[in-house]
Design a protein around this motif. Structure first.
Motif, mmCIF file in Angstrom:
data_model
loop_
_atom_site.group_PDB
_atom_site.id
_atom_site.type_symbol
_atom_site.label_atom_id
_atom_site.label_comp_id
_atom_site.label_asym_id
_atom_site.label_seq_id
_atom_site.Cartn_x
_atom_site.Cartn_y
_atom_site.Cartn_z
ATOM 1 N N ALA A 144 8.383 0.135 0.878
ATOM 2 C CA ALA A 144 6.946 0.268 0.635
ATOM 3 C C ALA A 144 6.179 0.408 1.943
ATOM 4 C CB ALA A 144 6.434 -0.932 -0.150
ATOM 5 N N ALA A 145 6.589 -0.346 2.969
ATOM 6 C CA ALA A 145 5.926 -0.257 4.271
ATOM 7 C C ALA A 145 6.095 1.117 4.889
ATOM 8 C CB ALA A 145 6.475 -1.330 5.208
ATOM 9 N N ILE A 146 7.295 1.670 4.784
ATOM 10 C CA ILE A 146 7.540 3.012 5.331
ATOM 11 C C ILE A 146 6.680 4.039 4.613
ATOM 12 C CG2 ILE A 146 9.274 4.827 5.551
ATOM 13 C CD1 ILE A 146 11.360 2.599 5.930
ATOM 14 N N LEU A 147 6.626 3.938 3.291
ATOM 15 C CA LEU A 147 5.803 4.877 2.522
ATOM 16 C C LEU A 147 4.326 4.715 2.871
ATOM 17 C CD1 LEU A 147 7.485 4.655 -1.002
ATOM 18 C CD2 LEU A 147 7.615 6.551 0.631
ATOM 19 N N ALA A 148 3.893 3.478 3.099
ATOM 20 C CA ALA A 148 2.477 3.212 3.376
ATOM 21 C C ALA A 148 2.028 3.874 4.666
ATOM 22 C CB ALA A 148 2.221 1.701 3.431
#
Length: 347
Positions: A144-148
């Protein structure tokens, strides 16, 4: 234990050096903006070329002083900045300072919302990811952090609008407040530029809720980028602090893992966030241009896009310079806070 005179002297020198570095930083940025804005010719021709005759253009250019040597224009430009005079916009003939005063509060308000979103999401989920290291929650949160922070701000804004405004109808599509809410604020004489402050001034909870509902999606679109960065930083540093000797000592005394995370390991993990916060402010201001345009949030970013389309380089120049100064000053304040929290950053 009181700090030694040597430590206080070192901190004073560090703060002084960082403060003095603001001057060349701003000077270089101001010069770069001036040169880039003149790279395509004078601002009058860029903005009004094709709509005025050659004689009219020549008259406007001479009246604005753009027919003078470039060095003379540059010195006048610097003199105007030091006196707080950024000139008049070409497209609507307004003082640039008036534009900054009118729309600056909106961008500041959106940036504060975005920082709040980043902190509320980034820090707790970073702690969870560290606590559940190499397990399913950790993997999901890292993804999720990478996508964010990999998703472009404008695309995130469009997706949020599509899902939560168009499909679900939970939040307004655009703007900072509804027409009814704006009327109520005008009746109350509230005109600070900060919508939430003005909403509270009306004393009507419905107006406050109206303003907050308009702010949710823009703040989320802009704040998710920084939240992803914060999550990764907190996770990485908490994993390091969880393996520190003082944490091992607390663990040997029977302290629960959850207690180790919430009471012993999370504070040291916040230090890198402080040091990175300055860079994130710059990213927020850049992202504000796209976010405000996507949600028609009428702040400096929205106006900057409008003036770019109108090729009003005088207005663009003033807005960019002010944003650059804000970033430089913010970096200085962040450096000072980081030095107070962690003496290792001093030199």
């Amino acid at each position: 234990m009181a700090a030694s005179p040597a430590a206080g002297s070192a901190l004073g020198r560090y703060i002084l050096v960082r403060f003095l570095l603001i001057i060349p930083t701003v000077f270089i940025l101001v010069t770069a903006v001036f040169v880039l804005m003149r790279a395509t010719g004078d601002p009058i021709t860029a903005a009004l070329g094709g709509r005025l005759t050659q004689d009219q253009l020549a008259e406007r250019i001479a009246a604005a002083g753009y027919d003078r040597p470039i060095l003379v224009q540059y010195m006048e430009y610097l003199r105007g900045i030091f006196t707080g005079d950024f000139g008049l916009t070409i497209s609507d003939n307004r003082p640039v300072t008036e534009v900054l005063a009118t729309y600056g509060a909106a961008t500041l308000e959106l940036s504060l919302y975005a920082v709040l979103v980043a902190l509320v999401l980034g820090i707790p989920f970073g702690m969870i990811a560290a606590y559940r290291r190499d397990r399913l929650p950790d993997a999901v949160l890292r993804l999720a952090a990478i996508l964010a922070y990999a998703t472009p701000v404008f695309f995130a804004g469009l997706m949020l609008k599509l899902i939560f405004s168009v499909w679900l109808g939970w939040f307004p599509v655009a703007g900072r407040v509804s027409v009814a809410g704006e009327i109520e604020m005008r009746k109350a004489g509230a005109d600070s530029g900060f919508m939430l402050v003005d909403a509270f001034a009306t004393g009507d909870p419905a107006v406050v809720l109206d303003v907050l509902s308009h702010a949710v999606l823009p703040a989320a679109a802009l704040g998710l980028l920084t939240a992803g960065v914060f999550l990764r930083l907190v996770r990485t540093n908490m994993i390091g602090t969880l393996g520190a000797e003082y944490v091992d000592a607390a663990r040997s005394r029977g302290v629960r893992e959850r207690r180790l995370v919430t009471a012993h390991a999370w504070r040291p993990a916040l230090i890198p966030i402080i040091t990175v916060a300055g860079m994130q402010i710059a990213m927020l201001l850049v992202g504000a241009v796209l976010t405000e345009t996507t949600f028609e949030w009428r702040g400096l970013g929205f106006q900057l896009a409008e003036y770019l389309q109108a090729r009003d380089f005088v207005a663009v120049q003033g807005i960019v310079v002010v944003m650059a100064v804000v970033v430089a000053v913010t970096n200085f304040l962040v450096d000072v806070i980081a030095a107070l929290v962690d003496p290792r950053v001093r030199y």
